[in-house]
Design a protein around this motif. Structure first.
Motif, PDB file in Angstrom:
ATOM      1  N   VAL A 156       0.826  -1.199   0.000  1.00 37.66           N
ATOM      2  CA  VAL A 156       0.000   0.000   0.000  1.00 37.66           C
ATOM      3  C   VAL A 156       0.866   1.256   0.000  1.00 37.66           C
ATOM      4  CG1 VAL A 156      -2.004  -1.070   1.093  1.00 37.66           C
ATOM      5  CG2 VAL A 156      -0.216  -0.097   2.523  1.00 37.66           C
ATOM      6  N   LEU A 157       0.328   2.292  -0.605  1.00 38.00           N
ATOM      7  CA  LEU A 157       0.958   3.603  -0.664  1.00 38.00           C
ATOM      8  C   LEU A 157       0.207   4.507   0.298  1.00 38.00           C
ATOM      9  CD1 LEU A 157       2.903   5.591  -2.192  1.00 38.00           C
ATOM     10  CD2 LEU A 157       0.942   6.074  -3.658  1.00 38.00           C
ATOM     11  N   LEU A 158       0.922   5.196   1.170  1.00 40.70           N
ATOM     12  CA  LEU A 158       0.295   6.118   2.111  1.00 40.70           C
ATOM     13  C   LEU A 158       0.108   7.457   1.435  1.00 40.70           C
ATOM     14  CD1 LEU A 158      -0.738   6.734   4.953  1.00 40.70           C
ATOM     15  CD2 LEU A 158       1.595   7.312   5.579  1.00 40.70           C
ATOM     16  N   GLN A 159      -1.147   7.885   1.314  1.00 35.49           N
ATOM     17  CA  GLN A 159      -1.443   9.170   0.708  1.00 35.49           C
ATOM     18  C   GLN A 159      -1.630  10.236   1.772  1.00 35.49           C
ATOM     19  OE1 GLN A 159      -4.773   7.886  -1.681  1.00 35.49           O
ATOM     20  NE2 GLN A 159      -3.450   7.808  -3.476  1.00 35.49           N
ATOM     21  N   GLY A 160      -2.276   9.911   2.854  1.00 34.36           N
ATOM     22  CA  GLY A 160      -2.415  10.774   4.007  1.00 34.36           C
ATOM     23  C   GLY A 160      -2.978  12.152   3.756  1.00 34.36           C
ATOM     24  N   THR A 161      -3.293  12.822   4.850  1.00 36.98           N
ATOM     25  CA  THR A 161      -3.704  14.212   4.846  1.00 36.98           C
ATOM     26  C   THR A 161      -3.160  14.852   6.103  1.00 36.98           C
ATOM     27  OG1 THR A 161      -5.758  13.776   6.040  1.00 36.98           O
ATOM     28  CG2 THR A 161      -5.884  13.733   3.646  1.00 36.98           C
ATOM     29  N   MET A 162      -2.850  16.093   6.038  1.00 38.91           N
ATOM     30  CA  MET A 162      -2.346  16.877   7.169  1.00 38.91           C
ATOM     31  C   MET A 162      -1.405  16.041   8.042  1.00 38.91           C
ATOM     32  SD  MET A 162      -5.613  19.386   7.932  1.00 38.91           S
ATOM     33  CE  MET A 162      -5.770  18.834   9.562  1.00 38.91           C
ATOM     34  N   LEU A 212       0.584  -4.135   4.090  1.00 40.71           N
ATOM     35  CA  LEU A 212      -0.619  -4.114   4.916  1.00 40.71           C
ATOM     36  C   LEU A 212      -0.680  -5.390   5.750  1.00 40.71           C
ATOM     37  CD1 LEU A 212      -3.309  -2.666   5.570  1.00 40.71           C
ATOM     38  CD2 LEU A 212      -4.328  -4.050   3.776  1.00 40.71           C
ATOM     39  N   LEU A 213      -0.719  -5.247   7.067  1.00 42.27           N
ATOM     40  CA  LEU A 213      -0.762  -6.401   7.964  1.00 42.27           C
ATOM     41  C   LEU A 213      -2.188  -6.794   8.334  1.00 42.27           C
ATOM     42  CD1 LEU A 213       2.142  -5.505  10.410  1.00 42.27           C
ATOM     43  CD2 LEU A 213       2.210  -7.050   8.430  1.00 42.27           C
ATOM     44  N   VAL A 248       0.199  -1.006   9.025  1.00 39.56           N
ATOM     45  CA  VAL A 248       1.142  -1.099   7.912  1.00 39.56           C
ATOM     46  C   VAL A 248       2.549  -1.321   8.461  1.00 39.56           C
ATOM     47  CG1 VAL A 248       2.134   0.127   5.934  1.00 39.56           C
ATOM     48  CG2 VAL A 248      -0.288   0.416   6.486  1.00 39.56           C
ATOM     49  N   LEU A 249       3.267  -2.261   7.846  1.00 43.69           N
ATOM     50  CA  LEU A 249       4.655  -2.554   8.198  1.00 43.69           C
ATOM     51  C   LEU A 249       5.559  -1.853   7.195  1.00 43.69           C
ATOM     52  CD1 LEU A 249       6.743  -4.194   9.876  1.00 43.69           C
ATOM     53  CD2 LEU A 249       6.463  -6.021   8.173  1.00 43.69           C
ATOM     54  N   TRP A 250       6.527  -1.087   7.706  1.00 42.39           N
ATOM     55  CA  TRP A 250       7.466  -0.341   6.861  1.00 42.39           C
ATOM     56  C   TRP A 250       8.791  -1.083   6.742  1.00 42.39           C
ATOM     57  CZ3 TRP A 250       4.841   2.978   4.283  1.00 42.39           C
ATOM     58  CH2 TRP A 250       3.720   3.547   4.839  1.00 42.39           C
ATOM     59  N   ASN A 292      11.710  -0.448   7.617  1.00 41.91           N
ATOM     60  CA  ASN A 292      12.610  -0.407   8.765  1.00 41.91           C
ATOM     61  C   ASN A 292      12.100  -1.274   9.927  1.00 41.91           C
ATOM     62  OD1 ASN A 292      10.481   1.110   9.736  1.00 41.91           O
ATOM     63  ND2 ASN A 292      11.705   2.884  10.290  1.00 41.91           N
ATOM     64  N   GLY A 293      11.007  -2.034   9.700  1.00 38.36           N
ATOM     65  CA  GLY A 293      10.472  -2.919  10.727  1.00 38.36           C
ATOM     66  C   GLY A 293       9.431  -2.274  11.623  1.00 38.36           C
ATOM     67  N   GLU A 294       9.190  -0.994  11.464  1.00 40.82           N
ATOM     68  CA  GLU A 294       8.190  -0.287  12.258  1.00 40.82           C
ATOM     69  C   GLU A 294       6.799  -0.546  11.682  1.00 40.82           C
ATOM     70  OE1 GLU A 294       7.611   4.210  13.834  1.00 40.82           O
ATOM     71  OE2 GLU A 294       7.912   4.012  11.683  1.00 40.82           O
ATOM     72  N   ASP A 295       5.813  -0.770  12.559  1.00 42.17           N
ATOM     73  CA  ASP A 295       4.438  -0.880  12.099  1.00 42.17           C
ATOM     74  C   ASP A 295       3.594   0.147  12.841  1.00 42.17           C
ATOM     75  OD1 ASP A 295       2.573  -2.662  14.202  1.00 42.17           O
ATOM     76  OD2 ASP A 295       4.737  -2.983  14.377  1.00 42.17           O
ATOM     77  N   LYS A 296       2.586   0.664  12.143  1.00 36.01           N
ATOM     78  CA  LYS A 296       1.759   1.725  12.707  1.00 36.01           C
ATOM     79  C   LYS A 296       0.365   1.678  12.096  1.00 36.01           C
ATOM     80  CE  LYS A 296       3.121   5.995  14.521  1.00 36.01           C
ATOM     81  NZ  LYS A 296       4.186   6.912  14.642  1.00 36.01           N
ATOM     82  N   LEU A 297      -0.618   2.202  12.840  1.00 36.69           N
ATOM     83  CA  LEU A 297      -1.994   2.273  12.361  1.00 36.69           C
ATOM     84  C   LEU A 297      -2.224   3.553  11.565  1.00 36.69           C
ATOM     85  CD1 LEU A 297      -4.146   1.167  15.429  1.00 36.69           C
ATOM     86  CD2 LEU A 297      -3.870  -0.043  13.275  1.00 36.69           C
ATOM     87  N   TYR A 298      -2.993   3.422  10.488  1.00 35.74           N
ATOM     88  CA  TYR A 298      -3.377   4.561   9.654  1.00 35.74           C
ATOM     89  C   TYR A 298      -4.838   4.397   9.269  1.00 35.74           C
ATOM     90  CZ  TYR A 298       1.623   5.105   9.169  1.00 35.74           C
ATOM     91  OH  TYR A 298       2.951   5.259   9.442  1.00 35.74           O
ATOM     92  N   LYS A 299      -5.529   5.500   9.023  1.00 35.93           N
ATOM     93  CA  LYS A 299      -6.890   5.405   8.515  1.00 35.93           C
ATOM     94  C   LYS A 299      -6.818   4.737   7.147  1.00 35.93           C
ATOM     95  CE  LYS A 299      -9.904   8.697   9.342  1.00 35.93           C
ATOM     96  NZ  LYS A 299     -10.549  10.044   9.371  1.00 35.93           N
ATOM     97  N   THR A 300      -7.631   3.719   6.936  1.00 42.06           N
ATOM     98  CA  THR A 300      -7.617   2.954   5.700  1.00 42.06           C
ATOM     99  C   THR A 300      -7.869   3.863   4.487  1.00 42.06           C
ATOM    100  OG1 THR A 300      -8.306   0.969   6.869  1.00 42.06           O
ATOM    101  CG2 THR A 300      -8.643   0.985   4.496  1.00 42.06           C
TER     102      THR A 300
END
Length: 65
Positions: free
Chosen positions: A7-13, A26-27, A46-48, A50-58
């Motif tokens: 997945v590609l993170l598009q994000g906002t603000m 995507l995990l 999402v797993l990056w 560098n081994g870091e995983d974090k929650l993002y709005k789908t």
């Protein structure tokens, strides 16, 4: 979108957390009903690289073809 997709993170603000435009794995995806400020919102873990995983709005993610 399902677990195992790239997945590609598009994000906002503030949602991109400095990773906007990056691709991760995507995990899991789940509906969060008790997360402060986001009632009944779907989040994805999402797993990056560098081994870091974090929650993002789908809605801020897009599957890479």
């Amino acid at each position: 979108m399902k677990a195992g997709d790239l997945v590609l993170l598009q994000g906002t603000m503030w949602s991109s957390y400095g990773r906007e435009g990056e691709v991760g794995l995507l995990l899991e995806t789940k509906l969060m009903t008790e997360r402060s400020g986001y009632p009944d919102t779907e989040f994805s873990r999402v797993l990056w690289g560098n081994g870091e995983d974090k929650l993002y709005k789908t809605e801020h993610l897009r599957v890479v073809q």
